[in-house]
Motif scaffolding. Structure first.
Motif, PDB file in Angstrom:
ATOM      1  N   ASP A 145       7.089  -6.485  -7.045  1.00  0.00           N
ATOM      2  CA  ASP A 145       7.171  -5.441  -6.034  1.00  0.00           C
ATOM      3  C   ASP A 145       5.916  -5.498  -5.163  1.00  0.00           C
ATOM      4  OD1 ASP A 145       7.868  -3.262  -4.557  1.00  0.00           O
ATOM      5  OD2 ASP A 145       7.364  -1.783  -6.092  1.00  0.00           O
ATOM      6  N   VAL A 146       5.997  -6.259  -4.080  1.00  0.00           N
ATOM      7  CA  VAL A 146       4.856  -6.460  -3.195  1.00  0.00           C
ATOM      8  C   VAL A 146       5.063  -5.656  -1.914  1.00  0.00           C
ATOM      9  CG1 VAL A 146       3.420  -8.159  -2.021  1.00  0.00           C
ATOM     10  CG2 VAL A 146       4.647  -8.801  -4.081  1.00  0.00           C
ATOM     11  N   TYR A 147       4.083  -4.837  -1.556  1.00  0.00           N
ATOM     12  CA  TYR A 147       4.212  -4.023  -0.362  1.00  0.00           C
ATOM     13  C   TYR A 147       4.131  -4.857   0.911  1.00  0.00           C
ATOM     14  CZ  TYR A 147       3.110  -0.305  -3.738  1.00  0.00           C
ATOM     15  OH  TYR A 147       3.093   0.536  -4.838  1.00  0.00           O
TER      16      TYR A 147
ATOM     17  N   LYS B 152      -1.005  -6.896  -7.608  1.00  0.00           N
ATOM     18  CA  LYS B 152      -1.696  -5.620  -7.838  1.00  0.00           C
ATOM     19  C   LYS B 152      -2.812  -5.413  -6.823  1.00  0.00           C
ATOM     20  CE  LYS B 152      -4.020  -3.069 -11.581  1.00  0.00           C
ATOM     21  NZ  LYS B 152      -4.464  -3.149 -12.998  1.00  0.00           N
TER      22      LYS B 152
ATOM     23  N   ASN C 103      -1.452  -4.754  -3.284  1.00  0.00           N
ATOM     24  CA  ASN C 103      -0.836  -3.421  -3.199  1.00  0.00           C
ATOM     25  C   ASN C 103      -1.892  -2.324  -3.117  1.00  0.00           C
ATOM     26  OD1 ASN C 103       1.713  -4.502  -3.224  1.00  0.00           O
ATOM     27  ND2 ASN C 103       2.191  -3.955  -5.335  1.00  0.00           N
TER      28      ASN C 103
ATOM     29  N   CYS D  10      -3.096  -2.070   0.344  1.00  0.00           N
ATOM     30  CA  CYS D  10      -2.136  -1.360   1.192  1.00  0.00           C
ATOM     31  C   CYS D  10      -2.186   0.144   0.955  1.00  0.00           C
ATOM     32  CB  CYS D  10      -0.724  -1.884   0.941  1.00  0.00           C
ATOM     33  SG  CYS D  10      -0.435  -3.530   1.620  1.00  0.00           S
ATOM     34  N   ASN D  11      -2.359   0.549  -0.301  1.00  0.00           N
ATOM     35  CA  ASN D  11      -2.451   1.975  -0.617  1.00  0.00           C
ATOM     36  C   ASN D  11      -3.738   2.595  -0.093  1.00  0.00           C
ATOM     37  OD1 ASN D  11       0.007   2.300  -1.942  1.00  0.00           O
ATOM     38  ND2 ASN D  11      -0.811   1.630  -3.914  1.00  0.00           N
TER      39      ASN D  11
ATOM     40  N   CYS E  78      -4.138  -2.565   6.254  1.00  0.00           N
ATOM     41  CA  CYS E  78      -3.283  -3.508   5.505  1.00  0.00           C
ATOM     42  C   CYS E  78      -2.362  -4.263   6.452  1.00  0.00           C
ATOM     43  CB  CYS E  78      -2.470  -2.747   4.457  1.00  0.00           C
ATOM     44  SG  CYS E  78      -1.125  -3.671   3.714  1.00  0.00           S
TER      45      CYS E  78
END
Length: 247
Positions: free
Chosen positions: A165-167, A229, A232, A235-236, A242
């Protein structure tokens, strides 16, 4: 359906035609087309396409033939193997698997694990899209004339559902490339040196620490999941930076 890239004189094509419902043979060398046409004249389930696979929309080709999925078989000149494989993987082509003969060193890099000499950006890129299996090692003395390198047959079973699950995939691969362009440097310094990334060393240290990594960690020791990880968390921490950093 099977798509064969680089059928050459058609020896493998005949075997594929005996075992597949349909074979599309894509050959760039126009001088080989008459030979292929003669060799494969007895097969009504083979279609020869004289074109460059890098210029073909394989998704459209599969749909035009009335299929949802296809498998790819390729025996390619080694200098263009990686661009073709990555081009197909990155395009999201509707394929089940790719079985390819590659230079042994390339096969080793595709299958490599963290903290080994063969591990690098190619390992992570291929393993992001597919499970990699060594089918056979092929010594150089199997060929006439004898090449200067050994070969390997590798099967890439394409992940039908995204395992990671890569943003932002572009950002993740940008970080991965940076990590291995200067693999003896720490990941912190590799990312800091990225043009236009816009993070201070203190910010980068905080992000790596929040991911559970030492600030002196090198990219060669991190798994694909580790890079997922890290990207992500970037990005968060700042969605705007990002997105701009991945351009």
């Amino acid at each position: 359906m099977v798509i064969e890239i680089g059928p050459g004189l058609g020896s493998l094509t005949q075997v594929l035609a005996d075992n597949a419902g349909k074979v599309l043979a894509i050959e760039i060398d126009k001088t080989l087309i008459p030979i292929l046409s003669d060799t494969l004249s007895g097969y009504d389930n083979v279609e020869i396409i004289n074109n460059d696979v890098l210029k073909i929309d394989i998704n459209s080709l599969i749909k035009e033939q009335g299929y949802e999925k296809a498998s790819i078989v390729a025996n390619l000149p080694y200098y263009i193997t990686t661009p073709i494989i990555m081009g197909i993987l990155e395009s999201g082509t509707n394929i089940n698997s790719m079985t390819v003969m590659v230079q042994k060193e390339v096969g080793d890099r595709m299958r490599a694990t963290p903290s080994t000499k063969d591990y690098g950006s190619l390992s992570l890129a291929v393993q992001f899209y597919a499970d990699v299996e060594l089918i056979a090692n092929v010594p150089r003395n199997c060929f006439i004339p004898r090449p200067n390198v050994d070969s390997a047959v590798v099967k890439l079973s394409i992940r039908q559902n995204k395992e990671f699950d890569v943003y932002n995939e572009k950002l993740m691969f940008k970080i991965i490339r940076a990590a291995f362009e200067q693999r003896r440097k720490t990941l912190l310094n590799c990312i800091y040196n990225l043009c236009g990334f816009g993070y201070s060393k203190d910010e980068l240290s905080e992000i790596l620490t929040s991911c559970g990594f030492d600030v002196n960690v090198r990219g060669e020791s991190l798994s694909l999941q580790d890079f997922v990880k890290i990207s992500n968390v970037f990005c968060n921490s700042s969605p705007e930076r990002c997105n701009s950093s991945s351009e």
